[in-house]
Design a protein around this motif. Structure first.
Motif, PDB file in Angstrom:
ATOM      1  N   GLU A  70       4.147  -0.090  -5.469  1.00 25.30           N
ATOM      2  CA  GLU A  70       4.384  -1.515  -5.246  1.00 25.30           C
ATOM      3  C   GLU A  70       5.416  -1.729  -4.140  1.00 25.30           C
ATOM      4  OE1 GLU A  70       5.121  -2.990  -9.221  1.00 25.30           O
ATOM      5  OE2 GLU A  70       2.975  -2.989  -9.683  1.00 25.30           O
ATOM      6  N   MET A  71       6.440  -0.863  -4.089  1.00 25.49           N
ATOM      7  CA  MET A  71       7.433  -0.957  -3.016  1.00 25.49           C
ATOM      8  C   MET A  71       6.747  -0.765  -1.659  1.00 25.49           C
ATOM      9  SD  MET A  71      10.508   1.308  -4.737  1.00 25.49           S
ATOM     10  CE  MET A  71      11.682   1.238  -3.372  1.00 25.49           C
ATOM     11  N   ILE A  72       5.887   0.242  -1.563  1.00 35.03           N
ATOM     12  CA  ILE A  72       5.176   0.516  -0.313  1.00 35.03           C
ATOM     13  C   ILE A  72       4.254  -0.642   0.045  1.00 35.03           C
ATOM     14  CG2 ILE A  72       3.420   1.997   0.779  1.00 35.03           C
ATOM     15  CD1 ILE A  72       4.762   4.364  -0.747  1.00 35.03           C
ATOM     16  N   LEU A  73       3.519  -1.147  -0.954  1.00 37.06           N
ATOM     17  CA  LEU A  73       2.600  -2.261  -0.711  1.00 37.06           C
ATOM     18  C   LEU A  73       3.342  -3.523  -0.271  1.00 37.06           C
ATOM     19  CD1 LEU A  73       0.136  -1.752  -3.703  1.00 37.06           C
ATOM     20  CD2 LEU A  73      -0.316  -1.294  -1.279  1.00 37.06           C
ATOM     21  N   ASP A  74       4.593  -3.668  -0.735  1.00 34.21           N
ATOM     22  CA  ASP A  74       5.416  -4.817  -0.351  1.00 34.21           C
ATOM     23  C   ASP A  74       6.106  -4.608   0.991  1.00 34.21           C
ATOM     24  OD1 ASP A  74       4.707  -6.201  -2.626  1.00 34.21           O
ATOM     25  OD2 ASP A  74       6.518  -5.678  -3.749  1.00 34.21           O
ATOM     26  N   GLY A  75       5.873  -3.439   1.618  1.00 31.85           N
ATOM     27  CA  GLY A  75       6.400  -3.207   2.957  1.00 31.85           C
ATOM     28  C   GLY A  75       7.726  -2.465   3.032  1.00 31.85           C
ATOM     29  N   ALA A  76       8.199  -1.912   1.909  1.00 29.81           N
ATOM     30  CA  ALA A  76       9.465  -1.166   1.928  1.00 29.81           C
ATOM     31  C   ALA A  76       9.340   0.047   2.847  1.00 29.81           C
ATOM     32  CB  ALA A  76       9.828  -0.717   0.518  1.00 29.81           C
ATOM     33  N   PRO A  77      10.428   0.407   3.548  1.00 29.70           N
ATOM     34  CA  PRO A  77      10.373   1.608   4.389  1.00 29.70           C
ATOM     35  C   PRO A  77      10.163   2.849   3.511  1.00 29.70           C
ATOM     36  CG  PRO A  77      12.418   0.364   4.749  1.00 29.70           C
ATOM     37  CD  PRO A  77      11.703  -0.271   3.596  1.00 29.70           C
ATOM     38  N   HIS A  78       9.416   3.819   4.038  1.00 31.75           N
ATOM     39  CA  HIS A  78       9.142   5.038   3.271  1.00 31.75           C
ATOM     40  C   HIS A  78      10.432   5.710   2.806  1.00 31.75           C
ATOM     41  CE1 HIS A  78       4.984   4.686   4.773  1.00 31.75           C
ATOM     42  NE2 HIS A  78       4.688   5.373   3.687  1.00 31.75           N
ATOM     43  N   GLY A  79      11.452   5.716   3.649  1.00 32.18           N
ATOM     44  CA  GLY A  79      12.724   6.360   3.298  1.00 32.18           C
ATOM     45  C   GLY A  79      13.314   5.819   2.013  1.00 32.18           C
TER      46      GLY A  79
ATOM     47  N   MET B 197      -5.776  -3.910   3.944  1.00 30.74           N
ATOM     48  CA  MET B 197      -5.941  -2.917   2.880  1.00 30.74           C
ATOM     49  C   MET B 197      -5.948  -1.502   3.462  1.00 30.74           C
ATOM     50  SD  MET B 197      -8.758  -2.293  -0.063  1.00 30.74           S
ATOM     51  CE  MET B 197      -9.764  -1.243   0.936  1.00 30.74           C
ATOM     52  N   ARG B 198      -6.636  -1.299   4.582  1.00 29.05           N
ATOM     53  CA  ARG B 198      -6.657   0.020   5.219  1.00 29.05           C
ATOM     54  C   ARG B 198      -5.246   0.449   5.622  1.00 29.05           C
ATOM     55  NH1 ARG B 198     -11.481  -1.607   7.513  1.00 29.05           N
ATOM     56  NH2 ARG B 198     -10.448  -2.296   9.420  1.00 29.05           N
ATOM     57  N   ARG B 199      -4.468  -0.494   6.155  1.00 30.95           N
ATOM     58  CA  ARG B 199      -3.101  -0.194   6.576  1.00 30.95           C
ATOM     59  C   ARG B 199      -2.249   0.197   5.364  1.00 30.95           C
ATOM     60  NH1 ARG B 199       1.579  -2.531   6.724  1.00 30.95           N
ATOM     61  NH2 ARG B 199       0.873  -4.500   5.869  1.00 30.95           N
ATOM     62  N   LYS B 200      -2.363  -0.572   4.289  1.00 33.05           N
ATOM     63  CA  LYS B 200      -1.571  -0.294   3.083  1.00 33.05           C
ATOM     64  C   LYS B 200      -1.996   1.032   2.438  1.00 33.05           C
ATOM     65  CE  LYS B 200      -0.058  -4.924   2.111  1.00 33.05           C
ATOM     66  NZ  LYS B 200       0.049  -6.028   1.192  1.00 33.05           N
ATOM     67  N   LYS B 201      -3.301   1.283   2.449  1.00 36.98           N
ATOM     68  CA  LYS B 201      -3.806   2.540   1.906  1.00 36.98           C
ATOM     69  C   LYS B 201      -3.238   3.710   2.716  1.00 36.98           C
ATOM     70  CE  LYS B 201      -8.251   4.749   0.910  1.00 36.98           C
ATOM     71  NZ  LYS B 201      -9.707   4.561   0.915  1.00 36.98           N
ATOM     72  N   GLY B 202      -3.209   3.550   4.037  1.00 34.71           N
ATOM     73  CA  GLY B 202      -2.636   4.572   4.918  1.00 34.71           C
ATOM     74  C   GLY B 202      -1.156   4.802   4.628  1.00 34.71           C
ATOM     75  N   ARG B 203      -0.420   3.732   4.360  1.00 32.35           N
ATOM     76  CA  ARG B 203       1.006   3.868   4.033  1.00 32.35           C
ATOM     77  C   ARG B 203       1.191   4.611   2.706  1.00 32.35           C
ATOM     78  NH1 ARG B 203       4.872  -0.223   3.574  1.00 32.35           N
ATOM     79  NH2 ARG B 203       6.298   1.277   4.493  1.00 32.35           N
ATOM     80  N   LEU B 204       0.299   4.344   1.731  1.00 26.13           N
ATOM     81  CA  LEU B 204       0.390   5.026   0.432  1.00 26.13           C
ATOM     82  C   LEU B 204       0.067   6.515   0.556  1.00 26.13           C
ATOM     83  CD1 LEU B 204      -1.306   2.374  -1.848  1.00 26.13           C
ATOM     84  CD2 LEU B 204       1.065   3.160  -2.044  1.00 26.13           C
ATOM     85  N   ILE B 205      -0.895   6.833   1.403  1.00 22.09           N
ATOM     86  CA  ILE B 205      -1.259   8.237   1.599  1.00 22.09           C
ATOM     87  C   ILE B 205      -0.166   8.939   2.405  1.00 22.09           C
ATOM     88  CG2 ILE B 205      -2.917   9.792   2.719  1.00 22.09           C
ATOM     89  CD1 ILE B 205      -5.074   7.577   2.085  1.00 22.09           C
ATOM     90  N   GLY B 206       0.301   8.278   3.471  1.00 20.56           N
ATOM     91  CA  GLY B 206       1.346   8.848   4.316  1.00 20.56           C
ATOM     92  C   GLY B 206       0.775   9.861   5.293  1.00 20.56           C
ATOM     93  N   GLU B 207       1.614  10.258   6.233  1.00 20.20           N
ATOM     94  CA  GLU B 207       1.191  11.213   7.246  1.00 20.20           C
ATOM     95  C   GLU B 207       0.829  12.547   6.588  1.00 20.20           C
ATOM     96  OE1 GLU B 207       2.985  13.016  11.365  1.00 20.20           O
ATOM     97  OE2 GLU B 207       3.733  11.083  10.673  1.00 20.20           O
TER      98      GLU B 207
ATOM     99  N   ASP C 141      -4.899  -1.796  -8.033  1.00 17.69           N
ATOM    100  CA  ASP C 141      -5.956  -2.337  -7.181  1.00 17.69           C
ATOM    101  C   ASP C 141      -5.358  -2.729  -5.833  1.00 17.69           C
ATOM    102  OD1 ASP C 141      -8.083  -3.627  -5.999  1.00 17.69           O
ATOM    103  OD2 ASP C 141      -8.261  -5.199  -7.517  1.00 17.69           O
ATOM    104  N   LEU C 142      -5.738  -2.001  -4.788  1.00 22.13           N
ATOM    105  CA  LEU C 142      -5.184  -2.265  -3.458  1.00 22.13           C
ATOM    106  C   LEU C 142      -5.754  -3.537  -2.851  1.00 22.13           C
ATOM    107  CD1 LEU C 142      -5.262   1.371  -2.008  1.00 22.13           C
ATOM    108  CD2 LEU C 142      -3.483   0.243  -3.352  1.00 22.13           C
ATOM    109  N   LYS C 143      -6.980  -3.898  -3.249  1.00 18.24           N
ATOM    110  CA  LYS C 143      -7.587  -5.135  -2.730  1.00 18.24           C
ATOM    111  C   LYS C 143      -6.753  -6.347  -3.132  1.00 18.24           C
ATOM    112  CE  LYS C 143     -12.153  -4.086  -3.468  1.00 18.24           C
ATOM    113  NZ  LYS C 143     -13.456  -4.372  -3.972  1.00 18.24           N
ATOM    114  N   ALA C 144      -6.278  -6.327  -4.371  1.00 17.41           N
ATOM    115  CA  ALA C 144      -5.493  -7.457  -4.881  1.00 17.41           C
ATOM    116  C   ALA C 144      -4.172  -7.611  -4.122  1.00 17.41           C
ATOM    117  CB  ALA C 144      -5.226  -7.281  -6.370  1.00 17.41           C
TER     118      ALA C 144
END
Length: 182
Positions: A148-157, A98-108, A87-90
């Protein structure tokens, strides 16, 4: 009997052309579906083997969370297959976050989601405010941990490195894991 609520824009996918998808789910999962297209409420009643029928609600939920019916039906293929939802809302402070985190999960160009799928062997769908996964337990855990790493702000690399490492570990174990081709 279980009640599952799915988004109205997914009802048509659940029913399929001329009711084809619904009939296939009913037949293969040994359940009866009673779909209220007004509310998005689906009654799932087991009519055959109760063990097989246990997958019925998850198949309906998976389609409701954006999976193609053929991917959702993979839950019947193997006792190990499981369905999980993040759940991305949580994990978000507000809609913008949430939009920003969803964008990070999807990626470019969808690359991050694709890599999660390719390197874990699981099927991954990001729909609405959720990230959903179908796969074997180790595959699902890998995607959940990467998300969870992405949602916590970890760099994509570093997330990609983690996924590569997990991929190699699963390969070394000789894991004949189920690879989605979706």
């Amino acid at each position: 009997m279980q009640h599952v609520k799915i988004p109205q824009d997914r009802i048509g996918v659940l029913i399929g052309e001329g009711g084809e998808t619904m009939r296939e789910i009913e037949e293969r999962a040994e359940v009866r579906l009673d779909i209220d297209s007004e509310s998005g409420s689906v009654k799932v009643e087991t009519v055959g083997d109760p063990i097989v029928g246990l997958n019925g609600p998850d198949i309906v939920k998976a389609i409701g969370r954006g999976f193609a019916p053929e991917d959702a039906l993979e839950l019947l293929e193997d006792d190990l297959m499981m369905f999980d939802v993040v759940d991305l809302k949580a994990a978000s402070r507000n809609k913008k976050d949430m939009r920003r985190k969803k964008g990070r999960l999807i990626g470019e160009d969808g690359r991050t989601r694709e890599l999660m799928e390719e390197l874990s062997g699981a099927a991954v769908v990001i729909y609405g405010s959720t990230l959903s996964i179908i796969g074997e337990p180790e595959q699902v855990d890998t995607v959940r941990e990467a998300a969870e790493m992405i949602l916590d702000g970890a760099p994509h690399g570093s997330v990609y490195s983690f996924l590569e490492r997990r991929h190699n570990e699963m390969k070394q174990k000789g894991m004949e894991y189920h690879q989605f081709t979706g």
